[in-house]
Design a protein around this motif. Structure first.
Motif, PDB file in Angstrom:
ATOM      1  N   SER A  62      -3.328  12.539 -12.678  1.00 45.73           N
ATOM      2  CA  SER A  62      -2.213  13.261 -12.053  1.00 45.73           C
ATOM      3  C   SER A  62      -2.702  14.484 -11.266  1.00 45.73           C
ATOM      4  O   SER A  62      -1.896  15.250 -10.752  1.00 45.73           O
ATOM      5  N   SER A  63      -4.023  14.642 -11.125  1.00 46.27           N
ATOM      6  CA  SER A  63      -4.587  15.830 -10.475  1.00 46.27           C
ATOM      7  C   SER A  63      -4.519  15.793  -8.948  1.00 46.27           C
ATOM      8  O   SER A  63      -4.816  16.789  -8.292  1.00 46.27           O
ATOM      9  N   GLY A  64      -4.118  14.679  -8.381  1.00 44.42           N
ATOM     10  CA  GLY A  64      -4.029  14.555  -6.936  1.00 44.42           C
ATOM     11  C   GLY A  64      -3.436  13.214  -6.575  1.00 44.42           C
ATOM     12  O   GLY A  64      -3.146  12.397  -7.455  1.00 44.42           O
ATOM     13  N   PRO A  65      -3.274  12.957  -5.288  1.00 48.47           N
ATOM     14  CA  PRO A  65      -2.708  11.680  -4.861  1.00 48.47           C
ATOM     15  C   PRO A  65      -3.585  10.499  -5.281  1.00 48.47           C
ATOM     16  O   PRO A  65      -4.807  10.613  -5.382  1.00 48.47           O
ATOM     17  N   VAL A  66      -2.915   9.375  -5.521  1.00 48.50           N
ATOM     18  CA  VAL A  66      -3.550   8.092  -5.826  1.00 48.50           C
ATOM     19  C   VAL A  66      -3.091   7.122  -4.739  1.00 48.50           C
ATOM     20  O   VAL A  66      -1.918   7.128  -4.368  1.00 48.50           O
ATOM     21  N   VAL A  67      -3.998   6.314  -4.234  1.00 50.32           N
ATOM     22  CA  VAL A  67      -3.603   5.259  -3.305  1.00 50.32           C
ATOM     23  C   VAL A  67      -3.527   3.967  -4.110  1.00 50.32           C
ATOM     24  O   VAL A  67      -4.509   3.542  -4.711  1.00 50.32           O
ATOM     25  N   ALA A  68      -2.318   3.404  -4.165  1.00 53.48           N
ATOM     26  CA  ALA A  68      -2.074   2.174  -4.904  1.00 53.48           C
ATOM     27  C   ALA A  68      -1.945   1.026  -3.914  1.00 53.48           C
ATOM     28  O   ALA A  68      -1.268   1.156  -2.893  1.00 53.48           O
ATOM     29  N   ALA A  69      -2.608  -0.080  -4.230  1.00 52.36           N
ATOM     30  CA  ALA A  69      -2.561  -1.253  -3.363  1.00 52.36           C
ATOM     31  C   ALA A  69      -2.398  -2.509  -4.208  1.00 52.36           C
ATOM     32  O   ALA A  69      -2.884  -2.582  -5.336  1.00 52.36           O
ATOM     33  N   VAL A  70      -1.723  -3.468  -3.639  1.00 57.05           N
ATOM     34  CA  VAL A  70      -1.689  -4.809  -4.211  1.00 57.05           C
ATOM     35  C   VAL A  70      -2.498  -5.671  -3.257  1.00 57.05           C
ATOM     36  O   VAL A  70      -2.239  -5.680  -2.044  1.00 57.05           O
ATOM     37  N   ILE A  71      -3.507  -6.346  -3.816  1.00 55.92           N
ATOM     38  CA  ILE A  71      -4.329  -7.242  -3.011  1.00 55.92           C
ATOM     39  C   ILE A  71      -4.074  -8.673  -3.469  1.00 55.92           C
ATOM     40  O   ILE A  71      -3.608  -8.903  -4.585  1.00 55.92           O
ATOM     41  N   GLU A  72      -4.410  -9.604  -2.589  1.00 55.46           N
ATOM     42  CA  GLU A  72      -4.149 -11.010  -2.887  1.00 55.46           C
ATOM     43  C   GLU A  72      -5.294 -11.869  -2.393  1.00 55.46           C
ATOM     44  O   GLU A  72      -5.879 -11.584  -1.347  1.00 55.46           O
ATOM     45  N   GLY A  73      -5.603 -12.914  -3.143  1.00 55.40           N
ATOM     46  CA  GLY A  73      -6.631 -13.865  -2.747  1.00 55.40           C
ATOM     47  C   GLY A  73      -7.097 -14.675  -3.945  1.00 55.40           C
ATOM     48  O   GLY A  73      -6.809 -14.334  -5.088  1.00 55.40           O
ATOM     49  N   GLN A  74      -7.829 -15.743  -3.676  1.00 55.15           N
ATOM     50  CA  GLN A  74      -8.392 -16.533  -4.756  1.00 55.15           C
ATOM     51  C   GLN A  74      -9.329 -15.663  -5.584  1.00 55.15           C
ATOM     52  O   GLN A  74     -10.216 -15.013  -5.037  1.00 55.15           O
ATOM     53  N   ARG A  75      -9.099 -15.661  -6.900  1.00 58.57           N
ATOM     54  CA  ARG A  75      -9.951 -14.947  -7.862  1.00 58.57           C
ATOM     55  C   ARG A  75     -10.145 -13.472  -7.499  1.00 58.57           C
ATOM     56  O   ARG A  75     -11.205 -12.894  -7.752  1.00 58.57           O
ATOM     57  N   CYS A  76      -9.129 -12.852  -6.899  1.00 63.23           N
ATOM     58  CA  CYS A  76      -9.291 -11.457  -6.447  1.00 63.23           C
ATOM     59  C   CYS A  76      -9.415 -10.479  -7.602  1.00 63.23           C
ATOM     60  O   CYS A  76      -9.999  -9.410  -7.427  1.00 63.23           O
ATOM     61  N   ILE A  77      -8.887 -10.805  -8.784  1.00 61.61           N
ATOM     62  CA  ILE A  77      -9.019  -9.894  -9.924  1.00 61.61           C
ATOM     63  C   ILE A  77     -10.497  -9.767 -10.289  1.00 61.61           C
ATOM     64  O   ILE A  77     -11.054  -8.674 -10.323  1.00 61.61           O
ATOM     65  N   GLU A  78     -11.112 -10.896 -10.537  1.00 59.56           N
ATOM     66  CA  GLU A  78     -12.547 -10.937 -10.860  1.00 59.56           C
ATOM     67  C   GLU A  78     -13.377 -10.414  -9.684  1.00 59.56           C
ATOM     68  O   GLU A  78     -14.340  -9.665  -9.858  1.00 59.56           O
ATOM     69  N   LEU A  95       0.857  -1.182   0.000  1.00 58.50           N
ATOM     70  CA  LEU A  95       0.000   0.000   0.000  1.00 58.50           C
ATOM     71  C   LEU A  95       0.892   1.230   0.000  1.00 58.50           C
ATOM     72  O   LEU A  95       1.861   1.289   0.755  1.00 58.50           O
ATOM     73  N   ARG A  96       0.567   2.201  -0.881  1.00 67.62           N
ATOM     74  CA  ARG A  96       1.315   3.456  -0.863  1.00 67.62           C
ATOM     75  C   ARG A  96       0.471   4.576  -1.462  1.00 67.62           C
ATOM     76  O   ARG A  96      -0.405   4.330  -2.273  1.00 67.62           O
ATOM     77  N   VAL A  97       0.790   5.782  -1.025  1.00 66.43           N
ATOM     78  CA  VAL A  97       0.182   6.980  -1.595  1.00 66.43           C
ATOM     79  C   VAL A  97       1.190   7.538  -2.598  1.00 66.43           C
ATOM     80  O   VAL A  97       2.371   7.707  -2.272  1.00 66.43           O
ATOM     81  N   VAL A  98       0.718   7.809  -3.819  1.00 65.70           N
ATOM     82  CA  VAL A  98       1.605   8.210  -4.907  1.00 65.70           C
ATOM     83  C   VAL A  98       1.057   9.460  -5.588  1.00 65.70           C
ATOM     84  O   VAL A  98      -0.149   9.552  -5.817  1.00 65.70           O
ATOM     85  N   ARG A  99       1.944  10.388  -5.910  1.00 62.23           N
ATOM     86  CA  ARG A  99       1.615  11.483  -6.834  1.00 62.23           C
ATOM     87  C   ARG A  99       2.101  10.976  -8.183  1.00 62.23           C
ATOM     88  O   ARG A  99       3.283  11.042  -8.481  1.00 62.23           O
ATOM     89  N   ALA A 100       1.205  10.419  -8.963  1.00 61.84           N
ATOM     90  CA  ALA A 100       1.574   9.778 -10.224  1.00 61.84           C
ATOM     91  C   ALA A 100       1.995  10.818 -11.255  1.00 61.84           C
ATOM     92  O   ALA A 100       1.265  11.765 -11.515  1.00 61.84           O
ATOM     93  N   ASP A 101       3.171  10.609 -11.834  1.00 61.78           N
ATOM     94  CA  ASP A 101       3.642  11.537 -12.866  1.00 61.78           C
ATOM     95  C   ASP A 101       3.276  11.008 -14.262  1.00 61.78           C
ATOM     96  O   ASP A 101       2.756   9.896 -14.405  1.00 61.78           O
ATOM     97  N   HIS A 102       3.557  11.818 -15.265  1.00 59.95           N
ATOM     98  CA  HIS A 102       3.179  11.488 -16.649  1.00 59.95           C
ATOM     99  C   HIS A 102       3.812  10.170 -17.093  1.00 59.95           C
ATOM    100  O   HIS A 102       3.169   9.356 -17.766  1.00 59.95           O
ATOM    101  N   ASP A 103       5.068   9.932 -16.730  1.00 55.78           N
ATOM    102  CA  ASP A 103       5.767   8.718 -17.138  1.00 55.78           C
ATOM    103  C   ASP A 103       5.076   7.468 -16.583  1.00 55.78           C
ATOM    104  O   ASP A 103       4.783   6.531 -17.325  1.00 55.78           O
ATOM    105  N   LEU A 104       4.803   7.461 -15.293  1.00 52.71           N
ATOM    106  CA  LEU A 104       4.137   6.310 -14.669  1.00 52.71           C
ATOM    107  C   LEU A 104       2.764   6.084 -15.297  1.00 52.71           C
ATOM    108  O   LEU A 104       2.409   4.957 -15.663  1.00 52.71           O
ATOM    109  N   LEU A 105       2.002   7.150 -15.460  1.00 51.62           N
ATOM    110  CA  LEU A 105       0.649   7.021 -16.006  1.00 51.62           C
ATOM    111  C   LEU A 105       0.661   6.611 -17.472  1.00 51.62           C
ATOM    112  O   LEU A 105      -0.193   5.818 -17.898  1.00 51.62           O
TER     113      LEU A 105
END
Length: 144
Positions: free
Chosen positions: A71-87, A40-50
């Motif tokens: 890029s208009s404000g902070p984004v909270v990025a998270a990696v989640i895990e679990g069975q079929r978590c994408i769906e 989990l992290r708070v990111v100010r996403a720049d043009h390159d990342l986006l």
């Protein structure tokens, strides 16, 4: 019988969700669903990342407005895990258009059309295992 394999997904709380103070509610719903937070992290996403994240949309009319919004404000990025978590997360998030998203979903309960050029729909979730691997590497290079 083999053990079910867990998968990982990238989840983003977009600038509109962060601005409205909905990060905790989104993460609460993820955890209530039974998925684990791996990173989990708070990111100010720049043009390159986006531009790397949204590479498949380059050249489309909404591409530049989308990058501007993200890029208009902070984004909270998270990696989640679990069975079929994408769906599972995509179901939890609801339809991309918040006006059409079912009640009980993140977008259905918390989102609406704001009448702006780019749909501000609170969250992003990876749409396939391949996308998840690519997106996690962009937002969390230390996890690869």
């Amino acid at each position: 019988m083999s053990e079910p394999t867990t998968e990982r997904s990238l989840v983003l709380v977009k600038p509109d969700g962060v601005r409205r103070g909905l990060t905790g509610e989104v993460l609460r719903r993820v955890e209530a669903k039974g998925y684990s937070l791996v990173a989990l992290r708070v990111v100010r996403a720049d043009h390159d990342l986006l531009s790397r994240h949204y590479a498949e949309h380059e050249g489309k009319p909404f591409y530049e407005p989308l990058l501007e919004f993200m890029s208009s404000g902070p984004v909270v990025a998270a990696v989640i895990e679990g069975q079929r978590c994408i769906e599972g997360f995509r179901s939890l998030a609801g339809a991309t258009d918040p006006t059409l998203a079912a009640p009980g979903t993140i977008r259905g309960d918390l989102g609406r059309d704001w009448g702006v050029a780019v749909q501000q729909n609170l969250v992003h979730g990876s749409d396939s295992p391949q996308s998840a691997v690519r997106e996690i590497a962009i937002w969390f290079p230390d996890l690869v």
